[in-house]
Motif scaffolding. Structure first.
Motif, mmCIF file in Angstrom:
data_model
loop_
_atom_site.group_PDB
_atom_site.id
_atom_site.type_symbol
_atom_site.label_atom_id
_atom_site.label_comp_id
_atom_site.label_asym_id
_atom_site.label_seq_id
_atom_site.Cartn_x
_atom_site.Cartn_y
_atom_site.Cartn_z
ATOM 1 N N GLN A 12 0.852 -1.190 0.000
ATOM 2 C CA GLN A 12 0.000 0.000 0.000
ATOM 3 C C GLN A 12 0.888 1.240 0.000
ATOM 4 O OE1 GLN A 12 -3.091 -0.126 2.926
ATOM 5 N NE2 GLN A 12 -4.104 1.704 2.172
ATOM 6 N N GLU A 38 3.648 0.705 2.834
ATOM 7 C CA GLU A 38 3.330 -0.305 3.844
ATOM 8 C C GLU A 38 3.219 -1.658 3.168
ATOM 9 O OE1 GLU A 38 0.088 -0.891 7.475
ATOM 10 O OE2 GLU A 38 -0.426 0.325 5.730
ATOM 11 N N HIS A 40 1.630 -5.284 3.817
ATOM 12 C CA HIS A 40 0.754 -6.142 4.601
ATOM 13 C C HIS A 40 1.177 -7.580 4.304
ATOM 14 C CE1 HIS A 40 -2.380 -2.886 5.222
ATOM 15 N NE2 HIS A 40 -1.669 -2.389 4.225
ATOM 16 N N LYS A 44 0.765 -9.012 9.394
ATOM 17 C CA LYS A 44 1.624 -7.946 9.914
ATOM 18 C C LYS A 44 1.552 -6.728 8.996
ATOM 19 C CE LYS A 44 5.199 -10.424 12.535
ATOM 20 N NZ LYS A 44 4.599 -11.766 12.482
ATOM 21 N N ARG A 45 1.765 -5.545 9.600
ATOM 22 C CA ARG A 45 1.819 -4.300 8.843
ATOM 23 C C ARG A 45 3.208 -3.707 9.026
ATOM 24 N NH1 ARG A 45 -3.826 -1.050 9.654
ATOM 25 N NH2 ARG A 45 -2.816 0.196 8.021
ATOM 26 N N ILE A 47 6.023 -0.939 7.890
ATOM 27 C CA ILE A 47 6.100 0.406 7.325
ATOM 28 C C ILE A 47 7.527 0.675 6.862
ATOM 29 C CG2 ILE A 47 5.781 2.864 7.806
ATOM 30 C CD1 ILE A 47 3.929 1.916 10.160
ATOM 31 N N LEU A 61 -3.976 3.392 10.990
ATOM 32 C CA LEU A 61 -3.566 2.473 12.049
ATOM 33 C C LEU A 61 -4.364 2.691 13.335
ATOM 34 C CD1 LEU A 61 0.336 2.397 11.747
ATOM 35 C CD2 LEU A 61 -1.150 0.398 11.737
ATOM 36 N N THR A 69 3.925 -2.200 16.069
ATOM 37 C CA THR A 69 4.137 -1.783 14.690
ATOM 38 C C THR A 69 5.630 -1.813 14.395
ATOM 39 O OG1 THR A 69 4.051 0.537 15.410
ATOM 40 C CG2 THR A 69 2.061 -0.383 14.423
#
Length: 283
Positions: A12, A38, A40, A44-45, A47, A61, A69
């Motif tokens: 993303q 980001e 995914h 998990k996310r 960055i 978020l 994070t």
């Protein structure tokens, strides 16, 4: 080995511009926020970069904040950190924020560098307000490391004050986040080529066109950025599936980028120009 589906691994884009934010009527379609993406991956996310695009990501978020994070920094130039002092999860008590990056030249520790050079001189908000549990992990450029079943490969990028590229591998799929970097005039960059080999997606610092880069009246040689044409050359040589043109030059308007998109697709059909809000599944 079990392979993932498209919904398991998604990229993303929250900020796709380079050097300086460019809000206004001419950048509405592609966006004017600086670098922030980001990944995914399996719930998990992750960055990458903390440019001004991080502000919109932090709002997202906060709607359903996970307990932890993870943020990864290729380097610490202003356009890649300027959103971090306003990253809302950092102000949430008991939230754990993992920060990964290289140790800058002459730096004592990643934590000290981040607090004293990234946050303290640049943030109008008292550092005491950052109540999250900050965990710093120093990465040596060239190292490979793991987070559960995700494998990260790193490599040197040709950029003033150094930068690091991240290749992220999960369940047979891979994305190489390659910004910021400048190509060489006489050869393909061996570090970039190695990390790009067979990648499902290459997100490449294509800030300029070859014409802009080599313009004798205003050359961009030595500025630390590359061209979309070089991105195509790397993608073809490395057998990359999808090329994402990223880190758009501040003066490139929506109309300019629309025209550029046609040129890039003619040279490499499976290519995309990054736009804010865009989500790309990794196959």
């Amino acid at each position: 080995m079990e392979t993932s589906t498209s919904s398991d691994f998604v990229i993303q884009f929250w900020g796709v511009r380079g050097s300086i934010p460019t809000p206004g009527k001419d950048t509405v379609r592609y966006g004017g926020n600086t670098s922030c993406i980001e990944m995914h991956i399996g719930g998990k996310r992750l960055i990458f970069d903390g440019g001004t695009g991080l502000q919109e990501l932090s709002k997202d978020l906060m709607r359903d904040l996970p307990p932890e994070t993870y943020m990864f920094f290729p380097h610490y130039h202003w356009d890649h950190i300027q959103g971090f002092p306003f990253f809302m999860p950092a102000f949430v008590k008991d939230h754990r924020l993992h920060i990964y990056g290289t140790l800058p030249q002459n730096g004592d520790s990643l934590e000290k560098h981040f607090i004293e050079r990234v946050l303290h001189p640049n943030s109008p908000i008292p550092l005491a307000g950052m109540q999250a549990d900050l965990k710093f992990t120093h990465i040596v450029c060239g190292d490979t490391f793991e987070m559960d079943d995700i494998t990260f490969q790193t490599g040197h990028l040709n950029h003033p004050n150094n930068a690091m590229g991240y290749r992220v591998n999960w369940q047979g799929h891979s994305v190489f986040y390659c910004t910021d970097t400048e190509h060489y005039p006489d050869r393909l960059d061996e570090n970039v080529l190695e990390l790009a080999q067979g990648a499902d997606m290459l997100i490449y610092d294509a800030m300029y066109t070859d014409e802009e880069y080599n313009n004798p009246k205003a050359p961009k040689v030595g500025w630390g950025h590359s061209t979309w044409e070089e991105g195509v050359r790397i993608a073809k040589a490395a057998g990359v599936k999808t090329l994402v043109v990223f880190h758009h030059e501040p003066s490139h308007s929506d109309d300019f980028l629309d025209a550029l998109d046609l040129e890039v697709k003619a040279a490499f059909p499976n290519s995309v120009l990054a736009r804010e809000g865009m989500m790309l599944p990794v196959y």
